[in-house]
Design an enzyme around this catalytic site. Structure first.
Site, PDB file in Angstrom:
ATOM      1  N   ASP A   1      16.082   7.177  46.731  1.00  0.00           N
ATOM      2  CA  ASP A   1      16.963   8.238  46.280  1.00  0.00           C
ATOM      3  C   ASP A   1      16.146   9.529  46.266  1.00  0.00           C
ATOM      4  OD1 ASP A   1      19.344   9.374  45.181  1.00  0.00           O
ATOM      5  OD2 ASP A   1      18.400   9.330  43.209  1.00  0.00           O
TER       6      ASP A   1
ATOM      7  N   ASP B   1      17.112  13.112  44.421  1.00  0.00           N
ATOM      8  CA  ASP B   1      17.038  13.882  43.183  1.00  0.00           C
ATOM      9  C   ASP B   1      16.667  12.972  42.013  1.00  0.00           C
ATOM     10  OD1 ASP B   1      17.858  16.821  42.346  1.00  0.00           O
ATOM     11  OD2 ASP B   1      18.341  15.470  40.699  1.00  0.00           O
TER      12      ASP B   1
END
Length: 371
Positions: A26, A28
């Site tokens: 991922d 952020d």
């Protein structure tokens, strides 16, 4: 993985970057926060790449194109190509293309990343409900998304167009705080179409749902992937749904209390403070003999009294820590690395909860760990 509820984090005798062929990262909260690199992320990813691990960046944010995401990563010191980036826009475009013929008109409500992904699937992007679209798709369009775009989507859905969404995240972190995400925009169209006799729901492609996992595996060719994320309800749940292992890092939205209360589908395989965890073996929490007497600072409520045996769960140890579930909360004693204490607490909390959610107070134990 899904047949039996996970009751404690797993161990791994090798560094994770050696035990898995691909990291599905991922962005952020894992690689960057508010556009700036998370501490230790850049050298950790460089080390993983040098160790032979492929790095793929998997994001529910459909606004940006893979090329723009790769450029951003490269500016941060993480070399990346567009082919290294997988977005929910790509996943939803594949989903639409599987259900509609080439050239089908699709009303796109979102950013450039969504439009590019649709065109790559030979779908025709239109801008108005009056263009007779076969489908409507919503993706995150940023804070500048005009209200009228949601109106066009609602009109098209109301006229019978198939409805899709890149993802259902209700919020998205920004540099000024938490902002409405694509799920909030989907909610606007949902509210505007409840008048229909059979009010529709969108088909959603992004994490934690299977279309995103399918897109990721197809694009990376990963044979032994490791999902790396900071969110229990997207990253970790998506790994659970895809039956692959996961690493939760504590650099994003999840804190210790949320981790201890996680239901089975939100329990990660491993836990690390940050991406340095990729270079480390993972200790295995194990059942331990009960302590003869709990030290004064180890009680569940700070009283120093040993929790009564009745109603007390098994003791789980990791590193120099031992944890247990008592009638008044989660208890902890020992010393050592704080993260080992958290792993022991996970074993105690998840073991006590089984298929459910642990509601025991963990405040005193987490405070002792500084988490």
């Amino acid at each position: 993985m899904q047949g039996t509820a996970r009751t404690r984090p797993s161990g791994c005798s090798r560094a994770l970057r050696e035990a898995y062929d691909t990291a599905l990262l991922d962005l952020d909260g894992v690689v960057y926060v508010a556009g700036e690199a998370v501490p230790h992320a850049v050298p950790s990813l460089e080390g993983a790449r040098e160790a032979g691990m492929r790095l793929a960046y998997v994001t529910n944010n459909a606004a940006r194109t893979p090329g723009s995401v790769a450029d951003h990563l490269s500016r941060l010191g993480v070399p990346a190509e567009a082919s290294d980036v997988i977005t929910s826009a790509q996943a939803v475009a594949r989903l639409i293309a599987e259900q509609h013929p080439a050239g089908a008109r699709v009303l796109a409500v979102g950013g450039d990343g969504l439009r590019q992904a649709l065109r790559e699937r030979s779908l025709t992007v239109v801008e108005s409900a009056d263009d007779d679209p076969a489908a409507v798709v919503q993706g995150y369009g940023g804070p500048e998304l005009p209200w009228g775009r949601l109106g066009e989507a609602a009109l098209a859905v109301g006229r019978g167009a198939a409805w899709y969404a890149s993802n259902g995240d209700m919020t998205i972190p920004g540099d000024r705080g938490i902002m409405p995400g694509n799920g909030a925009a989907v909610g606007v169209v949902r509210a505007a179409t409840r008048w229909m006799r059979e009010a529709p729901e969108p088909q959603i492609a992004g994490k934690p749902l299977p279309p995103m996992h399918k897109e990721t595996i197809l694009r990376t060719g990963a044979r032994r992937p490791l999902v790396v994320g900071d969110r229990l309800d997207t990253d970790i749940e998506g790994a659970h749904a895809g039956e692959v292992d996961s690493l939760l890092v504590l650099t994003g939205v999840t804190d210790g209390a949320q981790l201890l209360a996680a239901p089975p589908e939100h329990r990660p395989t491993y836990v690390a403070r940050d991406l340095r965890g990729l270079a480390e073996p993972q200790p295995q929490p194990e059942s331990q003999p009960e302590p003869a007497e709990a030290p004064a600072e180890a009680g569940t409520g700070g009283s120093g009294a040993r929790p009564p045996r009745e109603g007390r769960g098994p003791v789980v140890g990791c590193g120099g820590w031992r944890a247990w579930a008592g009638p008044d909360g989660l208890g902890l004693d020992g010393e050592g690395e704080a993260l080992d204490g958290l792993r022991a607490l996970c074993g105690a909390a998840w073991g006590a909860a089984g298929d459910g959610t642990c509601r025991l107070d963990a405040g005193a134990a987490l405070a002792r760990l500084g988490l």
